[in-house]
Every structure is written in C-alpha cells, then in structure tokens.
Design a protein around this motif. Structure first.
Motif, mmCIF file in Angstrom:
data_model
loop_
_atom_site.group_PDB
_atom_site.id
_atom_site.type_symbol
_atom_site.label_atom_id
_atom_site.label_comp_id
_atom_site.label_asym_id
_atom_site.label_seq_id
_atom_site.Cartn_x
_atom_site.Cartn_y
_atom_site.Cartn_z
ATOM 1 N N GLU A 93 0.872 -1.275 0.154
ATOM 2 C CA GLU A 93 0.064 -0.036 -0.024
ATOM 3 C C GLU A 93 0.802 1.292 0.185
ATOM 4 O O GLU A 93 1.996 1.052 0.387
ATOM 5 C CB GLU A 93 -1.000 0.065 1.265
ATOM 6 C CG GLU A 93 -0.145 -0.034 2.695
ATOM 7 C CD GLU A 93 -1.067 -0.116 3.682
ATOM 8 O OE1 GLU A 93 -2.399 -0.212 3.547
ATOM 9 O OE2 GLU A 93 -0.769 -0.009 4.816
ATOM 10 N N MET A 131 -1.127 0.427 -10.410
ATOM 11 C CA MET A 131 -2.335 1.286 -10.307
ATOM 12 C C MET A 131 -3.135 0.940 -9.035
ATOM 13 O O MET A 131 -3.073 -0.409 -8.786
ATOM 14 C CB MET A 131 -3.269 1.562 -11.220
ATOM 15 C CG MET A 131 -2.873 1.977 -12.501
ATOM 16 S SD MET A 131 -2.223 3.805 -12.467
ATOM 17 C CE MET A 131 -3.693 4.621 -12.244
ATOM 18 N N GLN A 132 -3.424 1.591 -8.160
ATOM 19 C CA GLN A 132 -4.240 1.404 -6.860
ATOM 20 C C GLN A 132 -5.279 2.532 -6.498
ATOM 21 O O GLN A 132 -4.869 3.648 -6.389
ATOM 22 C CB GLN A 132 -3.452 1.040 -5.493
ATOM 23 C CG GLN A 132 -4.189 0.679 -4.332
ATOM 24 C CD GLN A 132 -3.286 0.085 -3.276
ATOM 25 O OE1 GLN A 132 -2.375 0.706 -2.759
ATOM 26 N NE2 GLN A 132 -3.684 -1.181 -2.735
ATOM 27 N N ASP A 133 -6.407 2.439 -6.707
ATOM 28 C CA ASP A 133 -7.468 3.223 -6.160
ATOM 29 C C ASP A 133 -7.324 4.441 -7.499
ATOM 30 O O ASP A 133 -7.497 5.485 -7.238
ATOM 31 C CB ASP A 133 -7.517 3.868 -4.919
ATOM 32 C CG ASP A 133 -7.770 2.795 -3.904
ATOM 33 O OD1 ASP A 133 -8.306 1.755 -3.995
ATOM 34 O OD2 ASP A 133 -6.874 2.799 -2.704
ATOM 35 N N GLY A 134 -7.016 3.985 -8.678
ATOM 36 C CA GLY A 134 -6.967 5.101 -9.522
ATOM 37 C C GLY A 134 -6.040 5.848 -9.626
ATOM 38 O O GLY A 134 -5.551 6.667 -10.389
ATOM 39 N N LYS A 135 -4.681 5.410 -8.572
ATOM 40 C CA LYS A 135 -3.575 6.200 -8.524
ATOM 41 C C LYS A 135 -2.209 5.393 -8.874
ATOM 42 O O LYS A 135 -2.497 4.225 -8.547
ATOM 43 C CB LYS A 135 -3.540 7.148 -7.416
ATOM 44 C CG LYS A 135 -4.576 8.165 -7.252
ATOM 45 C CD LYS A 135 -4.193 8.818 -5.926
ATOM 46 C CE LYS A 135 -5.283 9.965 -5.506
ATOM 47 N NZ LYS A 135 -5.116 10.566 -4.192
ATOM 48 N N GLU A 136 -1.440 5.981 -9.277
ATOM 49 C CA GLU A 136 -0.164 5.092 -9.554
ATOM 50 C C GLU A 136 0.588 5.081 -8.334
ATOM 51 O O GLU A 136 0.724 6.109 -7.616
ATOM 52 C CB GLU A 136 0.929 5.624 -10.815
ATOM 53 C CG GLU A 136 2.151 4.962 -11.042
ATOM 54 C CD GLU A 136 2.932 5.566 -12.119
ATOM 55 O OE1 GLU A 136 2.987 4.943 -13.254
ATOM 56 O OE2 GLU A 136 3.413 6.484 -11.631
#
Length: 194
Positions: free
Chosen positions: A66, A178-183
């Motif tokens: 994360e 990508m995680q939650d729409g962010k790199e």
C-alpha cells in the motif's frame, strides 16, 4: 526397341568445382529490400546501451502492498546475458517473495523497425506474461517501459517499469502499478554486479 545409350555428362574440371554457384539476379527493388532487412536485423547503439545490465548481480528487493507503508525486503541473485547475437538481454532471476522461493525470466531488447525497446517477464508466482514497450532517455541511463500484467480477476493491470543505470556495476528497477485509480510504487530492485 533398343534403348539408346544415355549421353555421358562431361566431368567437371577442378576449376569448375571450386567456382561459387551462380546467384540469381536481383532487381533494384529486391536489393533495396535486402539492405533494409540487414539494417533491421543488426544490433546497434540502442542495444549497446543495455550493456550495463549484463553480468551476474546480487539483488536487494523491496515491495509495497500500500502507498506509504513499510516495505517488505528480500535478497536474491540475477544472471543476465546477451543472447541471439547481442539482440536481447536474457535475465534469470532467483530469490524469495513473502517467504516463498521466487524464480523469474525476462527479456529486454530494442526493435530497430519500431524504434522502441520491448520487454517480457514471466515468473513462478503466476501463469501470465508481462509485456511492454518504451524508450531510453537521451542520456542513455534510464529506460521506461509501459505495459500491462494479468490481474487475478482476468483484467489487465497497467504497469510502468523504470530501470535507472546508476553506473557500470549497478542499476535500479522500479515498478509502478495502479491502486484506487492512482499510480503507486510497487517494487524496487537494486542490482549490484558481483
């Protein structure tokens, strides 16, 4: 009817035997096509830029689950060599990931026709292949390849992989996903030549 005797073919002289076989005539268009093919298949400066990535390396890996979290770390080894006449760098990687043995194989090369670098990766933590293409920066010390890898639900997960050539004995590979729409930075691997 009597069979007619077969005419005997005269024996070849030593000079005739040594002479090279006649080559079929080529048109100007065929000649130009052959020259393009020769240029397309020849390793060049863009291939030579990968030379610092060739050798036997000790590996220190970090990976994040994360953004902003503490990384997990491991060590390993990677053997990287030129194959197919200096056209591709083959990587044979072994280490561990989350306490499990980990092995991977990768290939990096430059496509003279497309004018792009390309890379593939396979490992024993899955059955899909990661593929991508990209460019080297003008300084010749940072290769960025964008592509995708198969996700656990059958979806393609976009990835961006950056290899920074620190010097002739070290390079650092970073992989972003990508995680939650962010790199986010997912993995960082430091290769140090042994």
């Amino acid at each position: 009817l009597h069979a007619q005797p077969r005419a005997q073919r005269p024996a070849m002289t030593p000079a005739e035997r040594a002479a090279p076989a006649a080559q079929p005539a080529t048109s100007p268009e065929q000649q130009a096509g052959m020259e393009k093919w020769q240029k397309a298949m020849a390793p060049g400066p863009s291939h030579a830029a990968l030379e610092p990535m060739v050798g036997k390396f000790s590996v220190h890996s970090k990976w994040w689950m994360e953004p902003g979290g503490e990384p997990s770390e491991s060590k390993g080894m990677s053997v990287q060599q030129w194959i197919l006449g200096g056209r591709y760098v083959e990587q044979m990687f072994e280490g561990d990931f989350m306490g499990q043995p980990f092995h991977g194989i990768g290939y990096t090369g430059f496509d003279n026709v497309m004018g792009k670098y390309g890379g593939t990766w396979m490992d024993d933590m899955g059955t899909g292949m990661m593929m991508g293409s990209g460019q080297m920066n003008e300084a010749g010390n940072e290769l960025t390849i964008s592509g995708s890898m198969p996700g656990p639900e059958g979806n393609d997960v976009p990835t961006r992989m950056v290899t920074k050539i620190v010097g002739p004995t070290q390079h650092v590979f970073s992989m972003y996903g990508m995680q939650d729409g962010k790199e986010m930075l997912m993995m960082e691997i430091t290769y140090t030549k042994m």
